[in-house]
Design a protein around this motif. Structure first.
Motif, PDB file in Angstrom:
ATOM      1  N   GLY A  82       0.815  -1.208   0.000  1.00  0.00           N
ATOM      2  CA  GLY A  82       0.000   0.000   0.000  1.00  0.00           C
ATOM      3  C   GLY A  82       0.850   1.260   0.000  1.00  0.00           C
ATOM      4  O   GLY A  82       0.515   2.244  -0.675  1.00  0.00           O
ATOM      5  N   ARG A  83       1.970   1.255   0.746  1.00  0.00           N
ATOM      6  CA  ARG A  83       2.857   2.417   0.751  1.00  0.00           C
ATOM      7  C   ARG A  83       3.441   2.652  -0.633  1.00  0.00           C
ATOM      8  O   ARG A  83       3.539   3.794  -1.097  1.00  0.00           O
ATOM      9  CB  ARG A  83       3.974   2.202   1.775  1.00  0.00           C
ATOM     10  CG  ARG A  83       4.945   3.378   1.866  1.00  0.00           C
ATOM     11  CD  ARG A  83       6.055   3.078   2.844  1.00  0.00           C
ATOM     12  NE  ARG A  83       5.546   2.798   4.166  1.00  0.00           N
ATOM     13  CZ  ARG A  83       6.313   2.423   5.196  1.00  0.00           C
ATOM     14  NH1 ARG A  83       7.629   2.280   5.018  1.00  0.00           N
ATOM     15  NH2 ARG A  83       5.778   2.194   6.382  1.00  0.00           N
ATOM     16  N   ARG A  86       3.417   5.690  -5.771  1.00  0.00           N
ATOM     17  CA  ARG A  86       3.262   5.703  -7.228  1.00  0.00           C
ATOM     18  C   ARG A  86       2.159   6.675  -7.641  1.00  0.00           C
ATOM     19  O   ARG A  86       2.286   7.406  -8.643  1.00  0.00           O
ATOM     20  CB  ARG A  86       2.939   4.286  -7.715  1.00  0.00           C
ATOM     21  CG  ARG A  86       2.953   4.112  -9.224  1.00  0.00           C
ATOM     22  CD  ARG A  86       2.979   2.648  -9.595  1.00  0.00           C
ATOM     23  NE  ARG A  86       1.712   1.983  -9.336  1.00  0.00           N
ATOM     24  CZ  ARG A  86       0.808   1.692 -10.278  1.00  0.00           C
ATOM     25  NH1 ARG A  86       1.034   2.034 -11.527  1.00  0.00           N
ATOM     26  NH2 ARG A  86      -0.296   1.069  -9.960  1.00  0.00           N
ATOM     27  N   ALA A  87       1.061   6.701  -6.864  1.00  0.00           N
ATOM     28  CA  ALA A  87      -0.027   7.633  -7.186  1.00  0.00           C
ATOM     29  C   ALA A  87       0.410   9.079  -6.978  1.00  0.00           C
ATOM     30  O   ALA A  87       0.037   9.968  -7.756  1.00  0.00           O
ATOM     31  CB  ALA A  87      -1.256   7.310  -6.335  1.00  0.00           C
ATOM     32  N   ARG A  88       1.207   9.332  -5.943  1.00  0.00           N
ATOM     33  CA  ARG A  88       1.692  10.703  -5.730  1.00  0.00           C
ATOM     34  C   ARG A  88       2.627  11.147  -6.847  1.00  0.00           C
ATOM     35  O   ARG A  88       2.567  12.286  -7.311  1.00  0.00           O
ATOM     36  CB  ARG A  88       2.403  10.787  -4.372  1.00  0.00           C
ATOM     37  CG  ARG A  88       1.486  10.918  -3.177  1.00  0.00           C
ATOM     38  CD  ARG A  88       2.262  11.280  -1.922  1.00  0.00           C
ATOM     39  NE  ARG A  88       3.126  10.203  -1.492  1.00  0.00           N
ATOM     40  CZ  ARG A  88       2.798   9.283  -0.600  1.00  0.00           C
ATOM     41  NH1 ARG A  88       1.603   9.328  -0.025  1.00  0.00           N
ATOM     42  NH2 ARG A  88       3.633   8.325  -0.250  1.00  0.00           N
ATOM     43  N   MET A  89       3.497  10.244  -7.283  1.00  0.00           N
ATOM     44  CA  MET A  89       4.518  10.610  -8.261  1.00  0.00           C
ATOM     45  C   MET A  89       3.944  10.724  -9.671  1.00  0.00           C
ATOM     46  O   MET A  89       4.287  11.653 -10.413  1.00  0.00           O
ATOM     47  CB  MET A  89       5.649   9.575  -8.236  1.00  0.00           C
ATOM     48  CG  MET A  89       6.793   9.883  -9.191  1.00  0.00           C
ATOM     49  SD  MET A  89       8.145   8.703  -9.024  1.00  0.00           S
ATOM     50  CE  MET A  89       7.333   7.170  -9.502  1.00  0.00           C
ATOM     51  N   LEU A  90       3.072   9.801 -10.076  1.00  0.00           N
ATOM     52  CA  LEU A  90       2.598   9.767 -11.450  1.00  0.00           C
ATOM     53  C   LEU A  90       1.233  10.417 -11.649  1.00  0.00           C
ATOM     54  O   LEU A  90       0.954  10.942 -12.730  1.00  0.00           O
ATOM     55  CB  LEU A  90       2.539   8.317 -11.942  1.00  0.00           C
ATOM     56  CG  LEU A  90       3.886   7.565 -11.959  1.00  0.00           C
ATOM     57  CD1 LEU A  90       3.688   6.134 -12.430  1.00  0.00           C
ATOM     58  CD2 LEU A  90       4.890   8.289 -12.854  1.00  0.00           C
ATOM     59  N   ASP A 118      -2.213  11.125   2.326  1.00  0.00           N
ATOM     60  CA  ASP A 118      -1.393  10.946   3.526  1.00  0.00           C
ATOM     61  C   ASP A 118      -1.096   9.471   3.756  1.00  0.00           C
ATOM     62  O   ASP A 118      -1.825   8.581   3.296  1.00  0.00           O
ATOM     63  CB  ASP A 118      -2.102  11.512   4.755  1.00  0.00           C
ATOM     64  CG  ASP A 118      -2.258  13.021   4.680  1.00  0.00           C
ATOM     65  OD1 ASP A 118      -1.431  13.646   3.989  1.00  0.00           O
ATOM     66  OD2 ASP A 118      -3.192  13.550   5.296  1.00  0.00           O
ATOM     67  N   GLU A 119      -0.029   9.239   4.502  1.00  0.00           N
ATOM     68  CA  GLU A 119       0.286   7.880   4.940  1.00  0.00           C
ATOM     69  C   GLU A 119      -0.471   7.592   6.232  1.00  0.00           C
ATOM     70  O   GLU A 119      -0.582   8.457   7.107  1.00  0.00           O
ATOM     71  CB  GLU A 119       1.794   7.735   5.189  1.00  0.00           C
ATOM     72  CG  GLU A 119       2.640   7.781   3.938  1.00  0.00           C
ATOM     73  CD  GLU A 119       2.433   6.561   3.049  1.00  0.00           C
ATOM     74  OE1 GLU A 119       2.082   5.488   3.595  1.00  0.00           O
ATOM     75  OE2 GLU A 119       2.601   6.688   1.833  1.00  0.00           O
ATOM     76  N   LEU A 129      -6.943   3.045  -0.184  1.00  0.00           N
ATOM     77  CA  LEU A 129      -5.584   3.188   0.341  1.00  0.00           C
ATOM     78  C   LEU A 129      -5.374   4.426   1.194  1.00  0.00           C
ATOM     79  O   LEU A 129      -4.341   4.540   1.861  1.00  0.00           O
ATOM     80  CB  LEU A 129      -4.566   3.206  -0.817  1.00  0.00           C
ATOM     81  CG  LEU A 129      -4.502   1.946  -1.669  1.00  0.00           C
ATOM     82  CD1 LEU A 129      -3.380   2.067  -2.696  1.00  0.00           C
ATOM     83  CD2 LEU A 129      -4.295   0.704  -0.810  1.00  0.00           C
ATOM     84  N   SER A 130      -6.308   5.369   1.171  1.00  0.00           N
ATOM     85  CA  SER A 130      -6.127   6.568   1.999  1.00  0.00           C
ATOM     86  C   SER A 130      -6.556   6.268   3.428  1.00  0.00           C
ATOM     87  O   SER A 130      -7.483   5.485   3.653  1.00  0.00           O
ATOM     88  CB  SER A 130      -6.946   7.724   1.435  1.00  0.00           C
ATOM     89  OG  SER A 130      -8.322   7.411   1.475  1.00  0.00           O
ATOM     90  N   PRO A 131      -5.868   6.873   4.392  1.00  0.00           N
ATOM     91  CA  PRO A 131      -6.276   6.664   5.787  1.00  0.00           C
ATOM     92  C   PRO A 131      -7.617   7.325   6.051  1.00  0.00           C
ATOM     93  O   PRO A 131      -7.998   8.295   5.401  1.00  0.00           O
ATOM     94  CB  PRO A 131      -5.160   7.349   6.592  1.00  0.00           C
ATOM     95  CG  PRO A 131      -4.591   8.359   5.671  1.00  0.00           C
ATOM     96  CD  PRO A 131      -4.720   7.793   4.281  1.00  0.00           C
TER      97      PRO A 131
END
Length: 412
Positions: free
Chosen positions: A101-102, A107-111, A117-118, A194-196
């Motif tokens: 998940g991390r 990958r979603a943040r970069m692309l 948030d984590e 995947l988001s908290p």
């Protein structure tokens, strides 16, 4: 003096409403939505379009790896659940899912330019023992949602890879628009699984802050009690023992001097008893235990330097911890009225509204009270915040001052 019942603090919002200090404020996720806006798709390929195409092409290998891992972890853990190693294997699989998940969030943040948030890490080191750590891993909602994400993503990964690869050759003029539509689905899946949880993460941050406040408050109270005992009653009792020892030595030689020493020791005993009573009242007054909040607040009001009207309308007594916090809150506020307000009168109202215990302390003094004006008000706000309470100060210059406090109602 007739006092109308004030409105509950949840609906009462005066000119100055101050949040509980020391509590960490998480950034609002809604405020970041505008920062997530992407440039509109167009026929010319730009950097964001190539990032989206790369993300969609990578969906196939990543989803195959995630699907294989998720299915293997679930089937092996479930298959061995009847043995001693089944649950530990499943727990390890869930911990590994957190790592996947991390990676997916990164990958979603970069692309995709997705701000996400984590989640908070599992407190395995503070779990106490191996069984508690195992239970934390098995009930981790973040890991279970990641496994669900890995399992359901395989068909979507195959579809996006096929569509984008074919479109690079036969539909490349409209591919930027197709890529934007397909990656929108990816963004929805990442946000949903995947988001908290906003509420859960906020609650975790609040509880961590409240635990620190409770520990600090308890330590400060212990230091205050130790200091009061050492500087007050203990010193008087030491002097009393020394005086009685000298009186014993002079009892036969000089009875008059011995009598004077005994008389002096008698006075020291009275002073020591008074200091011990004051100390016990500061820890937990006997009248609060025996007769409840109404009588205890009336006793506090009688020691105030200005006339105070107390109105307490409670159908029953709350839990001892809530009752004690309410008592010390009113006691501290009335001390502030005596020392700083220059008021001619004050009032205290206590009542229950549904599942809340509400307190309002008013005075007609000169106003100007603030949470950052000293440690007393700030300490009260922290003490109430540690039990999910609310502390609001309305004190314009020139007065009057109204302090509203809310506490959760808990039955005895």
């Amino acid at each position: 003096m007739t006092v109308s019942k004030p409105a509950p603090a949840a609906a009462y919002r005066p000119a100055v409403a101050v949040a509980v200090p020391g509590r960490p404020a998480r950034p609002s996720r809604d405020s970041g939505e505008h920062e997530d806006r992407l440039p509109p798709p167009r026929f010319a390929y730009d950097a964001q379009t190539w990032k989206e195409i790369a993300h969609l092409l990578a969906n196939l290998p990543v989803s195959i790896i995630g699907f294989t891992y998720g299915v293997t972890a679930l089937f092996v853990g479930a298959g061995l659940a009847l043995t001693a190693v089944g649950l530990p294997v499943l727990a390890l699989g869930l911990l590994g899912a957190r790592l996947i998940g991390r990676f997916e969030r990164g990958r979603a943040r970069m692309l995709l330019g997705l701000r996400i948030d984590e989640p908070s890490p599992l407190p395995l080191r503070r779990s106490g023992n191996l069984l508690q750590g195992l239970w934390l891993a098995l009930k981790d909602p973040v890991a279970w949602r990641t496994l669900l994400y890995d399992v359901i993503r395989l068909p979507w990964g195959i579809a996006t890879f096929t569509i984008v690869l074919a479109s690079l050759f036969v539909a490349w003029p409209v591919l930027p628009f197709m890529a934007r539509g397909l990656t929108t689905v990816d963004r929805v899946l990442v946000r949903a699984l995947l988001s908290p949880s906003d509420e859960l993460e906020r609650r975790i941050a609040e509880l961590e802050s409240d635990r620190g406040v409770v520990v600090d408050t308890a330590a400060a109270d212990l230091r205050r009690i130790e200091r009061d005992l050492h500087d007050g009653a203990q010193a008087r009792l030491v002097n009393l023992a020394m005086g009685l020892g000298l009186a014993k030595e002079k009892l036969l030689e000089d009875p008059d001097a011995a009598s004077a020493m005994v008389e002096e020791a008698h006075g020291e005993v009275k002073l020591a008893l008074q200091e011990l009573r004051d100390l016990a009242r500061g820890i937990h007054p006997a009248v609060l235990t025996d007769r409840g909040l109404d009588a205890a607040l009336s006793s506090v009001a009688s020691r105030c330097t200005v006339p105070v009207q107390v109105t307490a309308e409670l159908p029953a007594r709350p839990a001892q911890a809530i009752e004690g916090i309410a008592y010390f809150t009113v006691s501290e506020l009335l001390q502030n009225v005596s020392k700083h307000s220059r008021a001619r009168s004050a009032s205290v109202d206590v009542w229950r509204a549904e599942d809340r215990l509400l307190i309002q302390v008013r005075d007609d003094g000169e106003g100007g009270a603030r949470l950052d004006g000293g440690t007393g008000m700030r300490g009260l706000a922290e003490r109430l915040g540690a039990v999910d309470g609310l502390f609001v100060v309305d004190s314009p210059p020139g007065g009057p001052t109204t302090v509203t406090a809310e506490l959760p109602w808990r039955d005895r």
